[in-house]
Design a protein around this motif. Structure first.
Motif, PDB file in Angstrom:
ATOM      1  N   VAL A 199       0.844  -1.202   0.000  1.00  0.00           N
ATOM      2  CA  VAL A 199       0.000   0.000   0.000  1.00  0.00           C
ATOM      3  C   VAL A 199       0.878   1.250   0.000  1.00  0.00           C
ATOM      4  CG1 VAL A 199      -1.919  -1.131   1.212  1.00  0.00           C
ATOM      5  CG2 VAL A 199      -0.179   0.057   2.522  1.00  0.00           C
ATOM      6  N   SER A 200       0.277   2.321  -0.451  1.00  0.00           N
ATOM      7  CA  SER A 200       0.926   3.626  -0.377  1.00  0.00           C
ATOM      8  C   SER A 200      -0.051   4.588   0.272  1.00  0.00           C
ATOM      9  CB  SER A 200       1.283   4.138  -1.771  1.00  0.00           C
ATOM     10  OG  SER A 200       1.803   5.445  -1.660  1.00  0.00           O
ATOM     11  N   ASP A 201       0.424   5.250   1.313  1.00  0.00           N
ATOM     12  CA  ASP A 201      -0.419   6.249   1.976  1.00  0.00           C
ATOM     13  C   ASP A 201       0.218   7.636   1.885  1.00  0.00           C
ATOM     14  OD1 ASP A 201       1.713   6.017   3.720  1.00  0.00           O
ATOM     15  OD2 ASP A 201       0.540   5.182   5.371  1.00  0.00           O
ATOM     16  N   GLY A 202       1.274   7.755   1.058  1.00  0.00           N
ATOM     17  CA  GLY A 202       1.931   9.037   0.878  1.00  0.00           C
ATOM     18  C   GLY A 202       2.920   9.399   1.971  1.00  0.00           C
ATOM     19  N   ARG A 203       3.099   8.541   2.966  1.00  0.00           N
ATOM     20  CA  ARG A 203       3.978   8.863   4.091  1.00  0.00           C
ATOM     21  C   ARG A 203       5.436   8.502   3.837  1.00  0.00           C
ATOM     22  NH1 ARG A 203       1.459   6.223   9.157  1.00  0.00           N
ATOM     23  NH2 ARG A 203       3.399   7.045   9.984  1.00  0.00           N
ATOM     24  N   LEU A 204       5.682   7.635   2.841  1.00  0.00           N
ATOM     25  CA  LEU A 204       7.051   7.302   2.452  1.00  0.00           C
ATOM     26  C   LEU A 204       7.373   8.037   1.164  1.00  0.00           C
ATOM     27  CD1 LEU A 204       7.666   3.450   2.874  1.00  0.00           C
ATOM     28  CD2 LEU A 204       8.736   5.313   4.123  1.00  0.00           C
ATOM     29  N   THR A 205       8.575   8.596   1.095  1.00  0.00           N
ATOM     30  CA  THR A 205       8.992   9.293  -0.121  1.00  0.00           C
ATOM     31  C   THR A 205      10.293   8.688  -0.632  1.00  0.00           C
ATOM     32  OG1 THR A 205      10.252  10.964   1.105  1.00  0.00           O
ATOM     33  CG2 THR A 205       7.929  11.461   0.633  1.00  0.00           C
ATOM     34  N   TYR A 206      10.518   8.859  -1.930  1.00  0.00           N
ATOM     35  CA  TYR A 206      11.762   8.411  -2.539  1.00  0.00           C
ATOM     36  C   TYR A 206      12.097   9.368  -3.678  1.00  0.00           C
ATOM     37  CZ  TYR A 206      15.268   5.633  -4.906  1.00  0.00           C
ATOM     38  OH  TYR A 206      16.436   5.212  -5.487  1.00  0.00           O
ATOM     39  N   GLN A 207      13.181  10.094  -3.505  1.00  0.00           N
ATOM     40  CA  GLN A 207      13.636  11.083  -4.479  1.00  0.00           C
ATOM     41  C   GLN A 207      12.455  11.953  -4.903  1.00  0.00           C
ATOM     42  OE1 GLN A 207      15.843   8.809  -7.406  1.00  0.00           O
ATOM     43  NE2 GLN A 207      17.453   8.342  -5.960  1.00  0.00           N
ATOM     44  N   ASP A 208      12.276  12.155  -6.205  1.00  0.00           N
ATOM     45  CA  ASP A 208      11.168  13.003  -6.654  1.00  0.00           C
ATOM     46  C   ASP A 208      10.029  12.188  -7.259  1.00  0.00           C
ATOM     47  OD1 ASP A 208      12.467  12.185  -8.925  1.00  0.00           O
ATOM     48  OD2 ASP A 208      12.575  14.161  -9.864  1.00  0.00           O
ATOM     49  N   ILE A 209       9.974  10.902  -6.904  1.00  0.00           N
ATOM     50  CA  ILE A 209       8.945  10.014  -7.451  1.00  0.00           C
ATOM     51  C   ILE A 209       7.614  10.256  -6.747  1.00  0.00           C
ATOM     52  CG2 ILE A 209       8.269   7.580  -7.628  1.00  0.00           C
ATOM     53  CD1 ILE A 209      11.186   6.924  -8.109  1.00  0.00           C
ATOM     54  N   ASP A 210       6.545  10.271  -7.525  1.00  0.00           N
ATOM     55  CA  ASP A 210       5.187  10.403  -6.990  1.00  0.00           C
ATOM     56  C   ASP A 210       4.994   9.348  -5.894  1.00  0.00           C
ATOM     57  OD1 ASP A 210       2.369  10.179  -6.565  1.00  0.00           O
ATOM     58  OD2 ASP A 210       1.973  10.876  -8.594  1.00  0.00           O
ATOM     59  N   THR A 211       4.507   9.764  -4.739  1.00  0.00           N
ATOM     60  CA  THR A 211       4.401   8.857  -3.585  1.00  0.00           C
ATOM     61  C   THR A 211       3.457   7.686  -3.822  1.00  0.00           C
ATOM     62  OG1 THR A 211       2.739  10.252  -2.542  1.00  0.00           O
ATOM     63  CG2 THR A 211       5.045  10.605  -1.883  1.00  0.00           C
ATOM     64  N   LYS A 212       2.579   7.761  -4.811  1.00  0.00           N
ATOM     65  CA  LYS A 212       1.701   6.608  -5.062  1.00  0.00           C
ATOM     66  C   LYS A 212       2.504   5.380  -5.504  1.00  0.00           C
ATOM     67  CE  LYS A 212       0.384   7.495  -9.866  1.00  0.00           C
ATOM     68  NZ  LYS A 212      -0.724   7.869 -10.735  1.00  0.00           N
ATOM     69  N   TYR A 213       3.734   5.598  -6.023  1.00  0.00           N
ATOM     70  CA  TYR A 213       4.583   4.490  -6.447  1.00  0.00           C
ATOM     71  C   TYR A 213       5.480   3.980  -5.326  1.00  0.00           C
ATOM     72  CZ  TYR A 213       3.087   5.975 -11.058  1.00  0.00           C
ATOM     73  OH  TYR A 213       2.323   6.323 -12.135  1.00  0.00           O
ATOM     74  N   VAL A 214       5.553   4.695  -4.223  1.00  0.00           N
ATOM     75  CA  VAL A 214       6.380   4.312  -3.079  1.00  0.00           C
ATOM     76  C   VAL A 214       5.467   3.555  -2.114  1.00  0.00           C
ATOM     77  CG1 VAL A 214       7.960   5.114  -1.290  1.00  0.00           C
ATOM     78  CG2 VAL A 214       7.714   6.432  -3.421  1.00  0.00           C
ATOM     79  N   GLN A 215       5.661   2.240  -2.055  1.00  0.00           N
ATOM     80  CA  GLN A 215       4.724   1.380  -1.334  1.00  0.00           C
ATOM     81  C   GLN A 215       5.424   0.599  -0.238  1.00  0.00           C
ATOM     82  OE1 GLN A 215       2.145  -0.641  -4.427  1.00  0.00           O
ATOM     83  NE2 GLN A 215       3.643   0.438  -5.696  1.00  0.00           N
ATOM     84  N   ARG A 216       4.613   0.116   0.694  1.00  0.00           N
ATOM     85  CA  ARG A 216       5.171  -0.628   1.815  1.00  0.00           C
ATOM     86  C   ARG A 216       4.230  -1.745   2.240  1.00  0.00           C
ATOM     87  NH1 ARG A 216       0.882   0.308   4.948  1.00  0.00           N
ATOM     88  NH2 ARG A 216       0.444   2.463   5.403  1.00  0.00           N
ATOM     89  N   PHE A 217       4.845  -2.716   2.906  1.00  0.00           N
ATOM     90  CA  PHE A 217       4.142  -3.865   3.467  1.00  0.00           C
ATOM     91  C   PHE A 217       4.652  -3.997   4.898  1.00  0.00           C
ATOM     92  CE2 PHE A 217       3.290  -8.205   4.511  1.00  0.00           C
ATOM     93  CZ  PHE A 217       2.213  -8.610   3.733  1.00  0.00           C
ATOM     94  N   VAL A 218       3.814  -3.725   5.869  1.00  0.00           N
ATOM     95  CA  VAL A 218       4.221  -3.766   7.278  1.00  0.00           C
ATOM     96  C   VAL A 218       4.122  -5.197   7.791  1.00  0.00           C
ATOM     97  CG1 VAL A 218       3.707  -2.943   9.608  1.00  0.00           C
ATOM     98  CG2 VAL A 218       3.458  -1.383   7.660  1.00  0.00           C
ATOM     99  N   LEU A 219       5.216  -5.672   8.372  1.00  0.00           N
ATOM    100  CA  LEU A 219       5.217  -6.993   9.006  1.00  0.00           C
ATOM    101  C   LEU A 219       5.025  -6.887  10.513  1.00  0.00           C
ATOM    102  CD1 LEU A 219       8.156  -8.563   6.984  1.00  0.00           C
ATOM    103  CD2 LEU A 219       5.747  -9.249   6.877  1.00  0.00           C
ATOM    104  N   ARG A 220       5.605  -5.862  11.121  1.00  0.00           N
ATOM    105  CA  ARG A 220       5.424  -5.638  12.564  1.00  0.00           C
ATOM    106  C   ARG A 220       5.646  -4.163  12.852  1.00  0.00           C
ATOM    107  NH1 ARG A 220       8.753  -9.506  11.858  1.00  0.00           N
ATOM    108  NH2 ARG A 220       7.696 -10.995  13.134  1.00  0.00           N
ATOM    109  N   GLY A 221       4.983  -3.694  13.864  1.00  0.00           N
ATOM    110  CA  GLY A 221       5.084  -2.275  14.211  1.00  0.00           C
ATOM    111  C   GLY A 221       4.109  -1.447  13.385  1.00  0.00           C
ATOM    112  N   SER A 222       4.337  -0.154  13.379  1.00  0.00           N
ATOM    113  CA  SER A 222       3.430   0.738  12.665  1.00  0.00           C
ATOM    114  C   SER A 222       4.000   1.103  11.297  1.00  0.00           C
ATOM    115  CB  SER A 222       3.182   2.001  13.494  1.00  0.00           C
ATOM    116  OG  SER A 222       4.416   2.637  13.763  1.00  0.00           O
TER     117      SER A 222
END
Length: 164
Positions: free
Chosen positions: A127-150
């Motif tokens: 999922v992407s919630d816009g909270r992770l960023t990478y360079q100048d890439i649109d945050t919708k492409y920066v995704q994460r999968f949480v295994l533990r923690g927040s």
């Protein structure tokens, strides 16, 4: 189909598969196969899995450590991932991702991040919630999968092999 860890005998086949799979992709800069070799040489290839069918490697996925806001907090990056042309969209990539995430979870990882098409990776639970960023890439492409923690927030940085 058998999913297993890479062996040294697989290195050239992984390189060729990755090069062939990425060659027709408009977004490719032809560095993906070399990134895997560099991750391996730098000791950053935390997990490297192959999908094998009939003795042939038909898929590969790499996982390497990432930092968020400069902190190594048990997060890993997914990629490159490659599937043999002609076998794409048949579940090989999804199976490789699932196997890799299971190994990360067993090793106590916090989660996994990637840069990619949300229409593709959302099917694997990213999922992407816009909270992770990478360079100048649109945050919708920066995704994460949480295994533990927040869910993390901040700037993502991949291993040196990615050039960042």
């Amino acid at each position: 189909m058998l999913i297993r860890p890479e062996t040294p005998a697989d290195h050239d086949a992984i390189h060729e598969l990755t090069w062939v799979a990425f060659k027709p992709m408009a977004f490719s800069d032809d560095t993906e196969a070399d990134i895997i070799r560099t991750l391996r040489a730098n000791g950053d290839l935390a997990i490297s899995l192959v999908a094998e069918e009939g003795g042939e490697i038909v898929g590969h996925v790499a996982f390497s450590p990432v930092t968020i806001n400069g902190v190594d907090d048990g997060w890993f990056g997914l990629g490159p991932i490659a599937v043999k042309p002609g076998m794409q969209r048949q579940g090989v990539g999804k199976a490789l991702i699932a196997a890799g995430l299971k190994l990360l979870d067993e090793r106590g990882a916090s989660g996994c991040a990637l840069i990619g098409n949300p229409d593709v990776y959302s099917r694997a639970g990213f999922v992407s919630d816009g909270r992770l960023t990478y360079q100048d890439i649109d945050t919708k492409y920066v995704q994460r999968f949480v295994l533990r923690g927040s869910a993390p927030s901040g700037t993502l940085k991949f291993a040196r092999a990615f050039g960042g």
